[in-house]
Write a protein that holds these residues in place. Structure first.
Motif, short mmCIF file in Angstrom:
data_model
loop_
_atom_site.label_atom_id
_atom_site.label_comp_id
_atom_site.label_asym_id
_atom_site.label_seq_id
_atom_site.Cartn_x
_atom_site.Cartn_y
_atom_site.Cartn_z
N ARG A 1 -11.64 4.50 -5.46
CA ARG A 1 -12.40 4.97 -6.63
C ARG A 1 -11.60 4.69 -7.91
NH1 ARG A 1 -16.59 4.62 -8.92
NH2 ARG A 1 -17.07 6.15 -10.49
N ALA A 2 -10.29 4.90 -7.87
CA ALA A 2 -9.46 4.62 -9.05
C ALA A 2 -9.57 3.15 -9.44
CB ALA A 2 -8.00 4.99 -8.77
N VAL A 3 -9.50 2.27 -8.45
CA VAL A 3 -9.60 0.83 -8.73
C VAL A 3 -10.96 0.51 -9.32
CG1 VAL A 3 -9.72 -1.44 -7.63
CG2 VAL A 3 -7.91 0.16 -6.97
N GLY B 1 -6.85 10.13 -0.42
CA GLY B 1 -6.37 8.99 0.37
C GLY B 1 -7.01 7.68 -0.09
N ALA B 2 -7.41 6.85 0.90
CA ALA B 2 -7.95 5.53 0.57
C ALA B 2 -9.19 5.64 -0.32
CB ALA B 2 -8.28 4.76 1.85
N ALA B 3 -10.05 6.62 -0.03
CA ALA B 3 -11.29 6.74 -0.81
C ALA B 3 -10.97 7.04 -2.27
CB ALA B 3 -12.16 7.85 -0.22
N TYR C 1 -2.94 9.61 -8.30
CA TYR C 1 -3.89 10.73 -8.33
C TYR C 1 -4.97 10.50 -7.27
CZ TYR C 1 -2.11 12.03 -13.02
OH TYR C 1 -1.33 12.39 -14.09
N GLY C 2 -5.48 9.26 -7.20
CA GLY C 2 -6.53 8.96 -6.22
C GLY C 2 -6.04 9.17 -4.81
N LEU C 3 -4.81 8.72 -4.53
CA LEU C 3 -4.23 8.88 -3.19
C LEU C 3 -4.08 10.36 -2.85
CD1 LEU C 3 -2.89 7.41 -0.74
CD2 LEU C 3 -0.73 7.57 -1.96
N GLY C 4 -3.57 11.13 -3.81
CA GLY C 4 -3.37 12.56 -3.57
C GLY C 4 -4.69 13.32 -3.47
N PHE D 1 1.95 12.54 -0.49
CA PHE D 1 0.64 12.78 -1.11
C PHE D 1 -0.47 12.71 -0.06
CE2 PHE D 1 2.40 9.88 -4.77
CZ PHE D 1 3.51 10.70 -4.89
N TRP D 2 -0.25 11.82 0.93
CA TRP D 2 -1.30 11.57 1.94
C TRP D 2 -0.60 10.98 3.17
CZ3 TRP D 2 -6.34 12.90 1.54
CH2 TRP D 2 -7.22 12.43 2.52
N PRO D 3 -1.07 11.29 4.37
CA PRO D 3 -0.41 10.74 5.56
C PRO D 3 -0.27 9.21 5.48
CG PRO D 3 -2.00 12.41 6.19
CD PRO D 3 -2.17 12.20 4.72
N ARG D 4 0.91 8.76 5.78
CA ARG D 4 1.25 7.33 5.74
C ARG D 4 0.82 6.70 4.42
NH1 ARG D 4 3.30 5.65 9.87
NH2 ARG D 4 2.78 3.47 9.60
N GLY D 5 1.11 7.43 3.35
CA GLY D 5 0.62 7.07 2.01
C GLY D 5 0.90 5.64 1.58
N GLU D 6 2.09 5.14 1.86
CA GLU D 6 2.41 3.78 1.37
C GLU D 6 1.58 2.73 2.11
OE1 GLU D 6 4.98 5.81 2.50
OE2 GLU D 6 5.91 6.44 0.60
N CYS D 7 1.35 2.93 3.41
CA CYS D 7 0.52 1.97 4.15
C CYS D 7 -0.91 2.01 3.63
CB CYS D 7 0.54 2.28 5.66
SG CYS D 7 2.09 1.82 6.45
N VAL D 8 -1.40 3.22 3.38
CA VAL D 8 -2.77 3.37 2.86
C VAL D 8 -2.88 2.67 1.49
CG1 VAL D 8 -4.50 5.04 2.07
CG2 VAL D 8 -3.12 5.54 4.10
N ALA D 9 -1.89 2.90 0.65
CA ALA D 9 -1.92 2.31 -0.70
C ALA D 9 -1.87 0.79 -0.63
CB ALA D 9 -0.76 2.86 -1.53
N ALA D 10 -1.00 0.26 0.24
CA ALA D 10 -0.88 -1.20 0.35
C ALA D 10 -2.19 -1.80 0.85
CB ALA D 10 0.26 -1.56 1.31
N SER D 11 -2.83 -1.10 1.78
CA SER D 11 -4.06 -1.65 2.33
C SER D 11 -5.18 -1.63 1.27
CB SER D 11 -4.42 -0.90 3.62
OG SER D 11 -5.66 -0.31 3.54
N VAL D 12 -5.24 -0.59 0.45
CA VAL D 12 -6.26 -0.55 -0.61
C VAL D 12 -5.98 -1.62 -1.66
CG1 VAL D 12 -7.20 0.85 -2.49
CG2 VAL D 12 -6.84 1.87 -0.23
#
Ligand SMILES: Cc1cc2nc3c(=O)[nH]c(=O)nc-3n(C[C@H](O)[C@H](O)[C@H](O)COP(=O)(O)O)c2cc1C
Length: 402
Positions: free
Chosen positions: A372-374, A366-368, A360-363, A108-119
């Motif tokens: 926003r979803a949160v 990314g982090a932004a 959806y937010g990640l796709g 969905f987004w480069p390095r998606g799992e790392c981005v998601a974990a960090s958010v």
């Protein structure tokens, strides 16, 4: 320009709503983020997130079940401050929603799992990493400032699973989530139509008819290649072979069915908090307790596995009653609004997990997009609590819903 054509063929009405939502910051609700994701992702990736199995009945029911639950507010008692924090398996979290495991987030987004974990960490909550992720579990753990859980499939056999469990323990994961509803992969009809398996086959002839949908999303395509192209699964290491390739997953899933008998060796290997995900009945809740579960997730995989099974919100009371306080009960499926979170807590869930709401937010951005979803869910939850006349998520109970 986008046109609304669904209700009246050939209509000239302009869809002003989606013209206004050009960035995640302008998204008013999760549906807006979904629309942004639809515009950035190729159809095959968007539908992989958005779709369910079979007729998608259960997927829709997950949302509808929340819609049918009606609040009973207490008015003229609202307080200025609302407490959203709780504990899950003894871990304090700032929000009563966690991030569910969502496989292939790296698509969905480069390095998606790392981005998601960090958010998730920045939001003060727990991220759950899927076995089917594109980033190594050690990197994902390091990306979050808060506790992270590891979701286990027995992909690649027992030795590969034991290797992942050992690595997860060494990396400091704080709970192991065993998903039990995936005896085979659900038939996701959109994935079949979009050429989901052909596109990862590596065979140019099979791939060719489905490539135009990728070319139609150049921004995504650029990010995809910048991130190394088709991901492998670094947390499914086949002894003597290395990380599992994408095209091997469907077959491997069929051979990786987990059974209650497996819980013994999984528990022995893990020796930490165990979460069983995919429970919809009192029977399975009791078996989970017998297997030593510390928490149970009432889940139907977001309507992606057995179609025509109960919506999770519908199944929740039966599981809460059977568990009778002997483990924590969590729920996922269909959570799109803060009011959904509140309703699940009213019926006895300790917290909920969100899947598509953050995917959806990640796709989309990314982090932004995820932040926003949160923010959307958090603000909606606070507003709901204040309008309900309840200033603490811990005080929500059945008296607040009909
Ligand atoms: C794209 C996608 C991939 C998923 N991958 C996994 C997975 O690898 N493991 C798992 O246990 N659940 C997986 N799930 C299910 C989620 O953990 C969760 O149960 C579901 O998304 C909740 O429903 P919701 O999307 O309506 O919030 C996935 C869900 C989606 C949408």
């Amino acid at each position: 320009m986008e046109r609304v054509g669904s209700s009246s063929a050939g209509s000239d009405r302009v869809n002003f709503k989606f013209l206004a939502v050009r960035s995640p910051q302008r998204a008013v609700n999760i549906e807006d983020l979904r629309e942004l994701a639809r515009r950035r992702l190729p159809r095959v990736v968007f539908d992989y997130i958005d779709g369910g199995s079979g007729a998608e009945f259960t997927m829709r029911e997950n949302c509808r079940a929340f819609e049918r639950a009606i609040f009973r507010p207490r008015n003229a008692v609202a307080a200025m401050e609302c407490a959203l924090g709780t504990t899950v398996l003894g871990t304090p979290v700032d929000l009563p929603f966690l991030f569910a495991p969502v496989g292939s987030s790296r698509m969905f987004w480069p390095r998606g799992e790392c981005v998601a974990a960090s958010v998730a960490g920045a939001a003060g909550t727990i991220y759950t990493l899927s076995t089917l992720s594109g980033c190594a579990l050690e990197e994902v753990k390091a990306a979050s400032s808060r506790p992270v859980w590891y979701q286990l499939y027995l992909l690649g056999g027992r030795d590969a699973a034991l290797d992942a469990i050992t690595r997860a323990r060494a990396a400091g994961y704080s709970a192991l989530v065993v998903t039990i509803d995936t005896a085979v992969a659900g038939q996701r009809e959109r994935d079949v139509r979009n050429g989901g398996s052909e596109l990862v086959s590596g065979d140019p002839l099979k791939m060719a008819p489905f490539v135009p949908q990728l070319l139609a999303r150049p921004r995504w395509l650029f990010d995809f290649f910048r991130d190394g192209g088709l991901m492998k699964f670094p947390n499914v290491v086949i002894p003597g072979e290395g990380p599992m390739a994408y095209e091997d997953i469907a077959g491997a899933l069929e051979r990786s069915t987990v059974s209650w008998d497996d819980m013994g060796w999984i528990r022995d290997a893990w020796r930490g908090p165990l979460v069983i995900k995919g429970v919809l009945t009192a029977d399975d809740a009791r078996r989970s307790l017998d297997a030593g579960a510390d928490a149970i997730v009432v889940s139907n995989h977001g309507g992606r596995q057995l179609d025509y099974c109960a919506a999770t919100f519908q199944a929740l009371p039966e599981v809460v009653e059977a568990v009778a306080g002997r483990a924590e009960v969590l729920l996922d499926g269909g959570v799109r609004r803060g009011s959904d979170v509140a309703k699940a807590l009213c019926l006895g869930a300790r917290a909920v997990l969100i899947g598509r709401a953050y995917a959806y937010g990640l796709g989309a951005a990314g982090a932004a997009g995820m932040m926003r979803a949160v923010e959307i869910l958090r603000a909606d939850l606070v507003r709901t609590l204040r309008l309900l006349g309840c200033n603490d998520v811990a005080a929500l109970d059945r008296s607040y819903v009909q």
